[in-house]
Design a protein around this motif. Sequence first.
Motif, mmCIF file in Angstrom:
data_model
loop_
_atom_site.group_PDB
_atom_site.id
_atom_site.type_symbol
_atom_site.label_atom_id
_atom_site.label_comp_id
_atom_site.label_asym_id
_atom_site.label_seq_id
_atom_site.Cartn_x
_atom_site.Cartn_y
_atom_site.Cartn_z
ATOM 1 N N MET A 51 0.760 -1.253 0.035
ATOM 2 C CA MET A 51 -0.133 0.031 -0.017
ATOM 3 C C MET A 51 0.903 1.215 0.013
ATOM 4 O O MET A 51 2.189 1.202 0.370
ATOM 5 N N GLN A 53 0.814 5.381 1.731
ATOM 6 C CA GLN A 53 0.251 6.190 2.812
ATOM 7 C C GLN A 53 0.106 7.585 2.083
ATOM 8 O O GLN A 53 1.144 7.844 1.148
ATOM 9 N N ILE A 74 -3.733 3.955 0.242
ATOM 10 C CA ILE A 74 -4.293 3.355 -0.746
ATOM 11 C C ILE A 74 -3.744 1.736 -0.657
ATOM 12 O O ILE A 74 -2.534 1.564 -1.009
ATOM 13 N N CYS A 85 -9.048 2.658 -0.723
ATOM 14 C CA CYS A 85 -8.528 3.707 -0.110
ATOM 15 C C CYS A 85 -9.278 4.247 1.200
ATOM 16 O O CYS A 85 -10.529 3.934 1.115
ATOM 17 N N SER A 87 -9.530 6.954 4.219
ATOM 18 C CA SER A 87 -8.985 8.151 4.456
ATOM 19 C C SER A 87 -9.738 8.802 5.460
ATOM 20 O O SER A 87 -10.950 8.495 5.634
ATOM 21 N N GLU A 98 -13.203 2.537 -3.556
ATOM 22 C CA GLU A 98 -12.599 1.371 -3.998
ATOM 23 C C GLU A 98 -12.367 1.824 -5.500
ATOM 24 O O GLU A 98 -13.338 2.647 -5.895
ATOM 25 N N LEU A 108 -11.270 6.264 -8.020
ATOM 26 C CA LEU A 108 -11.930 5.720 -6.834
ATOM 27 C C LEU A 108 -13.226 6.355 -6.580
ATOM 28 O O LEU A 108 -13.438 7.537 -7.083
#
Length: 162
Positions: A51, A53, A74, A85, A87, A98, A108
Motif C-alpha cells: 500500500m 500512505q 491506498i 482507499c 482516509s 474502491e 476511486l
Amino acid sequence: MAGKDAPLHNAAKPLEWLIGKWKGQGKGIYPTIQDFDFLEELEFFHVGQPMLQFSFYSVNKETNKPLHREIGFIRIKPGTNQIACISSHNNGVSEMAEGTVAGQIVSLESHTIGRMTFGKDPKTVKLKRTFTLDGDTLHQVVYMETDTVPLTEHLRTTYKKV
C-alpha cells in the motif's frame, strides 16, 4: 522497524508513479459555496507494505489559512488492478473507497462515508476522485455528493513533484 527507505512491495509497483512530494494549486467549486483557490501539498510514500500512505495539506491561496487535511492509505489487491482507499478528513468525514489503477490513472469511488455526530451540514454521502499523471504533472479531480446536492465536481488540483 521498516520505514520510508524499505523496498517497495511488489504489489504496490503499479502505484509507484504516485510516490513523492507534490505541490500544486487548485480551485474549489460547489453550488452551495463561493468558489475559492487553494494551494496544496500532497505526499505519497510507502513503508514496504502492499500500500501507499498519503497526506493532503491545503491552505487558502490568498490568506494562507489552513483548509482541508486528509490522511490515508491506498492498498492494492495483489495481482490485480483493484485498489481500496481509506482516509480521514479533518472535517470529521471518514471515507472508504474502491476503484482501479490503469497505467497512470487512479479512479476511486466511495462506498462508505462515516461522519462524526456533530459534523457540519450538509452531510457528505459520496466522493469520487481521479489522479492522472500527464508528463510531469499530476492532476486530481474530486466530485462530491451531499444530502442536498447530487454528485458534482468540487475540487480540481494540478501538482508538480518537488
